[in-house]
Write a protein that holds these residues in place. Structure first.
Motif: not given
Lengths: 455, 97
Positions: A234-235, A267-271, B44-54
């Protein structure tokens, strides 16, 4: 038991330090800080995969442990019945009289040829088998036997339905198939004290969704016992969710996690700003209209607490003013061994996890939202059932944004089951602290289902 | 539209205006990709992505509000209200595990 200090990772503010800044005095139970040192051993993978483990659970766990069958509100009137199935067994809960002592549980089987007495919930005047018509009263006494002349060996006074131990707490109906089991009160231990300020028997079921997930029930349950997974699963929450600030406590058959909201993950490294933390907690996107605005000098936690107070005031009245910020804001999730998860404070969530019938490779994950109410108790929401291929978001009308969170969780679960079937390891690796509640579950599990029987 | 910055990577995730994907991800170097609900690349060109964010972007839909944005924390029935009545929403957004 306490956790060795050297095992504690740097997590920034502790949850207890966060409580020091609460706008109200926090309940004493929030000050309980009871970590457990349960060792560092792996959990045998066979426990999630093998038929033998499932059979051992049926014999040693489900047939002997206190377990939640349903909510009392599902049986409000005399004659109401409820069918509770666990693995390959079925039980019938019946309201035979008004009041708190008016419930009984029986094995869901006719004493003639064994047909289940009831297939589904419903209101009846008596318990008549639909096969040949043997009939019992709601309180279990034999009423009639068709062609009774043909059963000279049936003595009516000795042919009552056998009773199964039943008790209630928090508006939940518990049963225990073991006639020699300890009392429910002894089993629950500290649980009622944890919920003194949030009586669950004064809630009604606002939403009820059950979903089949193609993974072992323990594996699914364990995904909801820690906040360690939030950083990856859950980012979007991280600017407003203190995942690594969480506190994990162990109390007998009960455990809990409290995770702060309205503060940023260490963990996110910014505030993040307070507004960013608030927007994250409310899922406000960068180009969405604002829902709440943090005033100068205000905090996200204050804003979330005030919004929750306003929402609860119609049901709780002025009592909301006595609730502290932590009760209104934080995620407080409890596990009652083996499979019940009531959330604390006014989070409203209740989970239950079971094998899907007699299939050890699929599970039922049940979600109920238990909401406070004023005046007459509203009727409980009907259960919505989702199959393994139906996403949680199909229930978004009743679960709201929670359905979307579950979709993120479920993304991993079947893949975990597949992975465990393929891994070269023989055990599941768990952390010492953040996954200590899962360790605690297995610590108890091994007391009920000895290792030699569960492998 | 409906943009979120990934808290860990700094990449932006948004609902693509043309619906392709329908998730548009732009990394910190400006490289763009289009992805489906599960983070599978569509263009598109971008490959690594966060699936949970999608998954989060897609489940939130292209428009703010609605049932998908409703939080249980801010919903309780008013006095005398039955379960069948609409649930009042003091603040209609939010989600947490």
């Amino acid at each position: 038991m306490t956790l060795p200090e050297q095992l504690r990772p740097p997590r920034g503010l502790t949850y207890q330090e966060l409580l020091d800044a609460d706008s109200h005095t926090v309940p004493e139970t929030y000050r309980w800080n009871v970590p457990a040192d349960l060792g560092l051993a792996d959990i045998p993978i066979s426990r999630y995969l093998s038929r033998e483990a499932h059979e051992a659970e049926k014999e040693r766990l489900w047939s002997r442990v206190w377990q939640i069958a349903c909510r009392e509100e599902q049986l409000p009137e005399v004659g109401d019945t409820f069918v509770y199935d666990i693995a390959d067994r079925s039980f019938l809960i019946v309201r035979h009289a008004p009041g708190p002592d008016g419930l009984r549980a029986y094995p869901n089987a006719c004493l003639h040829r064994g047909r289940a007495l009831r297939d589904a919930p419903g209101r009846v005047a008596e318990l008549q088998c639909s096969f040949h018509g043997f009939c019992w009263s709601l309180s279990g006494e034999l009423e009639r036997v068709p062609s009774s002349w043909d059963f000279p060996h049936v003595e009516p006074e000795k042919f009552s339905l056998p009773r199964v131990q039943l008790d209630t707490w928090g508006g939940f109906v518990f049963l225990n198939p073991d006639p020699n089991a300890e009392s429910l009160a002894a089993y629950l231990g500290v649980l009622p004290e944890l919920f003194t300020r949030w009586p669950l028997d004064q809630r009604y079921t606002r939403a009820h969704v059950t979903k089949v997930i193609n993974a072992n029930w323990k594996l699914v349950q364990e995904a909801f016992m820690e906040s360690y997974h939030v950083v990856t699963t859950h980012p979007q929450l991280l600017p407003g969710f203190g995942d690594a600030n969480s506190q994990y406590d162990i109390f007998g058959n009960v455990s809990r996690t409290i995770s702060p909201r309205g503060v940023a993950s260490p963990l996110i490294g910014w505030r993040p700003t307070e507004q960013q933390a608030l927007d994250s907690a409310l899922d406000v996107r960068e180009d969405d209209p604002p829902v709440l605005v943090v005033p100068e000098g205000g905090t996200a936690r204050q804003m979330l607490a005030e919004a929750a107070r306003s929402a609860l005031r119609p049901a709780l009245g002025d009592a909301v003013e006595e609730l502290c910020d932590a009760e209104l804001v934080d995620s407080y999730f409890v596990n009652v061994f083996p499979n019940a998860h009531p959330w604390g404070a006014f989070n409203q969530i209740f989970y239950r996890f079971r094998p899907n019938g007699d299939d050890h490779r699929s599970a039922l994950m049940e979600v109920q939202l238990l909401a406070p109410f004023a005046g007459e108790r509203p009727p409980p929401a009907p259960e919505i059932r989702l199959g393994p291929d139906e996403p949680w978001r199909d229930a978004v009308e009743v679960l709201g944004s929670l359905a979307r969170v579950f979709d993120q969780d479920e993304f991993n679960l079947e893949a975990v089951q597949r992975g465990l079937q393929s891994t070269a390891r023989t055990g599941v690796l768990l952390s010492a602290y953040q996954e200590s509640r899962i360790r605690h579950f297995h610590h108890l599990y091994e007391q009920w289902v000895p290792a030699g029987e569960s492998r | 539209m409906r943009r979120l910055t990934h808290p860990l990577t700094g990449a932006t995730y948004e609902w693509a205006e043309d619906g392709v994907g329908p998730v548009k991800v732009t990394d910190r170097q400006g490289v763009v990709g289009r992805f489906d609900r599960d983070g599978v690349r569509v263009a598109g060109e971008l490959v690594p992505v966060d699936p949970e964010m999608c998954r989060w972007i897609v489940s939130g839909g292209p428009v703010a509000g609605g049932a998908a944005a409703r939080s249980r924390r801010f919903a309780a029935p008013a006095a005398g209200e039955s379960a069948g009545d609409p649930v009042p929403q003091t603040a209609s957004h939010g989600a947490q595990p």
